[in-house]
Design a protein around this motif. Sequence first.
Motif, PDB file in Angstrom:
ATOM      1  N   GLU A 114       0.845  -1.321   0.014  1.00  0.00           N
ATOM      2  CA  GLU A 114       0.125   0.079  -0.119  1.00  0.00           C
ATOM      3  C   GLU A 114       0.622   1.391   0.091  1.00  0.00           C
ATOM      4  O   GLU A 114       0.249   2.150  -0.231  1.00  0.00           O
ATOM      5  CB  GLU A 114      -1.017   0.065   1.260  1.00  0.00           C
ATOM      6  CG  GLU A 114      -1.919  -1.018   1.313  1.00  0.00           C
ATOM      7  CD  GLU A 114      -2.847  -0.792   2.507  1.00  0.00           C
ATOM      8  OE1 GLU A 114      -3.149   0.113   3.037  1.00  0.00           O
ATOM      9  OE2 GLU A 114      -3.345  -1.910   2.924  1.00  0.00           O
ATOM     10  N   GLU A 145      -5.013   6.230   6.217  1.00  0.00           N
ATOM     11  CA  GLU A 145      -6.271   6.915   6.720  1.00  0.00           C
ATOM     12  C   GLU A 145      -7.293   6.356   5.908  1.00  0.00           C
ATOM     13  O   GLU A 145      -7.376   5.961   4.654  1.00  0.00           O
ATOM     14  CB  GLU A 145      -6.093   8.452   6.420  1.00  0.00           C
ATOM     15  CG  GLU A 145      -7.288   9.209   6.969  1.00  0.00           C
ATOM     16  CD  GLU A 145      -7.132  10.587   7.014  1.00  0.00           C
ATOM     17  OE1 GLU A 145      -7.182  11.276   7.986  1.00  0.00           O
ATOM     18  OE2 GLU A 145      -6.633  11.162   5.903  1.00  0.00           O
ATOM     19  N   ARG A 146      -8.361   6.340   6.759  1.00  0.00           N
ATOM     20  CA  ARG A 146      -9.535   5.344   6.251  1.00  0.00           C
ATOM     21  C   ARG A 146     -10.305   6.526   5.503  1.00  0.00           C
ATOM     22  O   ARG A 146     -10.229   7.592   5.858  1.00  0.00           O
ATOM     23  CB  ARG A 146     -10.302   4.647   7.463  1.00  0.00           C
ATOM     24  CG  ARG A 146      -9.461   3.368   7.891  1.00  0.00           C
ATOM     25  CD  ARG A 146     -10.357   2.839   9.392  1.00  0.00           C
ATOM     26  NE  ARG A 146      -9.220   2.279  10.115  1.00  0.00           N
ATOM     27  CZ  ARG A 146      -8.804   2.498  11.335  1.00  0.00           C
ATOM     28  NH1 ARG A 146      -9.213   3.668  11.924  1.00  0.00           N
ATOM     29  NH2 ARG A 146      -8.179   1.873  11.964  1.00  0.00           N
ATOM     30  N   ASP A 147     -11.122   6.031   4.723  1.00  0.00           N
ATOM     31  CA  ASP A 147     -12.010   6.918   3.970  1.00  0.00           C
ATOM     32  C   ASP A 147     -12.891   7.646   4.870  1.00  0.00           C
ATOM     33  O   ASP A 147     -13.130   9.021   4.600  1.00  0.00           O
ATOM     34  CB  ASP A 147     -12.765   6.252   2.651  1.00  0.00           C
ATOM     35  CG  ASP A 147     -12.138   5.828   1.499  1.00  0.00           C
ATOM     36  OD1 ASP A 147     -11.019   6.457   1.181  1.00  0.00           O
ATOM     37  OD2 ASP A 147     -12.292   4.930   1.021  1.00  0.00           O
ATOM     38  N   GLU A 149     -12.468   8.803   7.631  1.00  0.00           N
ATOM     39  CA  GLU A 149     -11.543   9.760   8.510  1.00  0.00           C
ATOM     40  C   GLU A 149     -11.331  11.000   7.791  1.00  0.00           C
ATOM     41  O   GLU A 149     -11.075  11.986   8.427  1.00  0.00           O
ATOM     42  CB  GLU A 149     -10.344   9.092   8.998  1.00  0.00           C
ATOM     43  CG  GLU A 149     -10.634   8.017  10.003  1.00  0.00           C
ATOM     44  CD  GLU A 149      -9.295   7.269  10.374  1.00  0.00           C
ATOM     45  OE1 GLU A 149      -9.172   6.685  11.504  1.00  0.00           O
ATOM     46  OE2 GLU A 149      -8.277   7.004   9.429  1.00  0.00           O
TER      47      GLU A 149
END
Length: 150
Positions: A114, A145-147, A149
């Motif tokens: 990633e 970072e998660r979407d 967030e």
Amino acid sequence: MSTRLVDESLFENRDNRENRKYDDGDVPSLVGAHCAACGTVVFPRQDSCPRCTDGVMSAHVLPVSGRVWSWTLQVFPPKPPYRAPAGGHRPYHVGYVDLGGVLVEARLAVPRAEIRIGLPVRLTLVPAYQDEDGTGVVTFAFRPERDVER
């Protein structure tokens, strides 16, 4: 097991930190310094401005989200005060994270598949080592970072 921060001076001052169990939902913000004269932001904090001679440096809470600016794989053990975890040193990603005004050098808790320049990341805490008394010591890092967030 109790947990402590690797260096309290790197983080926003919060009350009741003793015997906390830090996790991803309880990450104190990093604190740098801001120059009143020229606007320079630095991390970690320092008493004088590296850019001008006129500025008074004051504490400046940094954003918790940024983007990977550059990265590499740390394959050899760093110099002290680094302490290898139980089982010895294992390679990990390190890099610079652009927090919009300052680049912060940090561990990157990002899988190899990633990681990329420009990846949105968020401040987190990761285990650093264990004290002689069994206290877990954590340090800051950045994870993807998660979407939700953003």
